[in-house]
Scaffold this active site. Structure first.
Site, mmCIF file in Angstrom:
data_model
loop_
_atom_site.group_PDB
_atom_site.id
_atom_site.type_symbol
_atom_site.label_atom_id
_atom_site.label_comp_id
_atom_site.label_asym_id
_atom_site.label_seq_id
_atom_site.Cartn_x
_atom_site.Cartn_y
_atom_site.Cartn_z
ATOM 1 N N ASN A 1 126.435 56.755 -28.787
ATOM 2 C CA ASN A 1 126.074 58.159 -28.655
ATOM 3 C C ASN A 1 124.575 58.548 -28.813
ATOM 4 O OD1 ASN A 1 125.797 60.995 -28.573
ATOM 5 N ND2 ASN A 1 127.204 61.609 -30.237
ATOM 6 N N ASP A 2 124.015 58.286 -29.946
ATOM 7 C CA ASP A 2 122.763 58.562 -30.455
ATOM 8 C C ASP A 2 121.814 57.807 -29.708
ATOM 9 O OD1 ASP A 2 123.471 60.429 -32.302
ATOM 10 O OD2 ASP A 2 123.563 59.239 -34.115
ATOM 11 N N THR A 3 122.006 56.292 -29.514
ATOM 12 C CA THR A 3 121.424 55.210 -28.730
ATOM 13 C C THR A 3 121.138 55.858 -27.215
ATOM 14 O OG1 THR A 3 123.270 54.130 -28.596
ATOM 15 C CG2 THR A 3 121.796 53.632 -30.121
ATOM 16 N N THR A 4 121.758 56.678 -26.974
ATOM 17 C CA THR A 4 121.665 57.085 -25.424
ATOM 18 C C THR A 4 121.064 58.815 -25.221
ATOM 19 O OG1 THR A 4 123.863 58.084 -25.367
ATOM 20 C CG2 THR A 4 123.777 55.708 -24.886
ATOM 21 N N ALA B 1 123.150 61.030 -36.243
ATOM 22 C CA ALA B 1 122.154 61.842 -36.377
ATOM 23 C C ALA B 1 122.230 63.184 -36.379
ATOM 24 C CB ALA B 1 121.063 61.659 -35.248
#
Lengths: 447, 95
Positions: A371-374, A412
């Site tokens: 999720n956060d990494t995209t 995050a």
């Protein structure tokens, strides 16, 4: 004689690390390191006189047995906590050596104080990391723990001065204070920052070995300890860079999910898809990029993902690639191990820099458990905790398939605009079940 | 402290720096567990001191140090071997 053996041992270790430059040579590299360790331990045992030699061998065997049983019981998703715990034992071992040395002489040396400090911090910090990774503790009172750590830090400094001046009781007190400090220090650090913490503890355990080497004037320990220290420090650097975080920030301002921000879009703004839709899009694509995150491993979907890649390549001749963010797992390189377990070839796996050039030409991106990494907000939203973190640019692709249990924000605490992008199909549900259903659909089609 | 010890320390830092950057990111997890296992080399410190140890308390502390280092060595190498075996297995099937 002993110095010749020393040369052989550290050479074997350095060669074994160099062999980790490719998957082809790495396995034998590990065997070389084991040989080196074997020589070192036998050399150490042979120098002992008779009753002590027996005690040492028995202790060694019991410890070794426990280590092997522990390793056998660890599954690959549990790898980070196992590594954290082993790290802690390395630190504890150094700490105990430092402590025992202070009993032989009237006044401890500065080195011994340093060893006790670093060893105890490594040990208790690693135990705290282990508890967090294993999900055994959940911490809400981060502020309180920060103040406790500060008080403990001051007490430890004072304790260090007293310990340096002699009395055994003070030295033991100092060791206990330091252990408490390490524990309270690591405990409030957020789950997303764990790859950074594990790497830095890994490095610290190496520096402990170096300190022991400096204290007992043993060059082998200095060389090997420094090698490990360098490894941990470089991995820490790589991880902090991958998250655009500074080590000090990680320690003092943990990422805490911000619950006050309500989801900006109601649920009807998303386009929900079914596994049938996903299968249809994938089989008609020329190029599919799969982006896995830790959620995928938590759902145990590695093997399904491997089967999905296999069927797309073999039956539909699709160009399948995997895009891995450096912090996709819970420790450096974790995701690669999980994919290796599912028999996915390393030739299909690409790092962030290479894969970001591929998204433009991809027909479908399958985001599973990430999720956060995209999250594109990392580029635009200045007050976000993930601002300027390098991301996988999945929004460049023609279609995005996003597998997620719910629309809740990630670590995050940031809403992901990709959910509401018109190119996106949301597949809500369990990562493993959905991937299974896609495979069933792909298998039943006879195109 | 002798100067050559400092020389060794500094040179080791350089070797470590270059050796580690050479490791492929694919194998960063095995790198951690291998380095973890070889940090058990500290067991030599315990064995070296055990010979000179005369009191019960230092002997006990050193035996404990040996115990934990042994867990580290055997556990670390075993889990590294497990991981690297998976990478090796795949390499064969795909070539």
């Amino acid at each position: 004689m002993i110095s010749t053996l020393n040369i052989i041992v550290y050479s074997l270790f350095i060669i074994s690390i160099s062999r980790l430059s490719s998957a082809r040579t790495a396995y034998k590299g590990n065997l070389l390191a084991i040989t080196g360790m074997g020589i070192a331990v036998i050399m150490g045992l042979l120098c002992l006189n008779s009753p002590k030699q027996l005690y040492a061998i028995i202790t060694l065997c019991i410890g070794g047995l426990i280590g092997i049983i522990g390793s056998k019981k660890t599954s690959m998703p549990q790898l980070p906590q196992m590594v954290a715990l082993l790290n802690g034992f390395g630190g504890l071992s150094s700490g105990l050596i430092g402590l025992s040395e202070t009993f032989n002489i009237p006044h401890p040396t500065l080195w011994q104080i340093f060893i006790i400090f670093a060893g105890c911090i490594t040990f208790s910090g690693s135990v705290a990391g282990f508890l967090k990774l294993a999900g055994l503790v959940k911490i809400r009172e981060t502020e309180t723990l920060h103040s406790v750590s500060l008080i403990l830090f001051i007490l430890t400094l004072i304790g260090g001065i007293y310990a340096y001046n002699g009395e055994t009781e003070y030295i033991i007190g100092f060791a206990i204070l330091t252990s408490l400090l390490g524990f309270c220090f690591i405990l409030p650090i957020g789950g997303a920052d764990m790859p950074i913490i594990i790497s830095s503890l890994n490095g610290l355990s190496g520096w402990c070995t170096t300190l022991v080497g400096l204290s007992i004037q043993n060059s082998l320990l200095i060389i090997v300890g420094t090698l490990i220290g360098a490894s941990g420090s470089i991995l820490t650097y790589i991880m902090t860079k991958a998250m655009n975080r500074h080590l000090l920030k990680v320690i003092f301002t943990p990422i805490t999910p911000n619950k006050e921000i309500p989801s900006a879009h109601p649920e009807q703004d998303i386009h929900k898809g079914t596994p049938q839709d996903a299968a249809f899009l994938m089989e008609n694509a020329h190029k599919v990029i799969i982006v896995p995150g830790f959620g995928m491993a938590a759902a145990g979907a590695q093997y399904e993902l491997g089967n999905l890649a296999k069927i797309l390549i073999q039956k539909y001749h699709v160009d399948v690639k995997f895009g891995i963010h450096p912090v996709a797992g819970r420790m450096p390189g974790h995701m690669n191990v999980l994919l290796a377990e599912a028999d996915i070839s390393p030739n299909l796996i690409f790092g962030i820099d290479e894969i970001n050039q591929e998204f433009k030409t991809a027909d479908v991106v399958y985001v599973i458990g990430a999720n956060d990494t995209t999250n594109p907000l990392a580029k635009t939203k200045k007050d976000s905790t993930i601002y300027q973190m390098p991301i996988l640019e999945v929004e460049e692709a023609k279609r995005i398939l996003f597998v997620k249990r719910s629309l809740a924000p990630g670590y995050a605490g940031e809403d992901n605009p990709l959910f509401y992008n018109e190119k996106t199909l949301m597949l809500l549900g369990d990562a493993k079940e959905i991937t299974k259903e896609i495979i069933t659909n792909l298998e039943s089609n006879n195109s | 402290m002798d100067f050559y010890i400092i020389d060794i320390l500094i040179l080791s830092c350089f070797i470590g720096y270059f050796a580690i950057w050479n490791v492929t990111p694919l194998l960063h997890s095995p790198l951690m567990s291998v380095t973890n296992a070889i940090s058990g080399i500290v067991i030599l410190g315990a064995l070296q001191n055990l010979n000179q140890s005369e009191s019960l308390i230092t002997t006990t502390l050193l035996l404990l140090a040996i115990f934990f280092a042994a867990i580290n060595i055997f556990g670390g190498f075993h889990i590294s071997a497990r991981m690297l075996h998976m990478f090796k297995r795949k390499d064969k099937t795909n070539d």
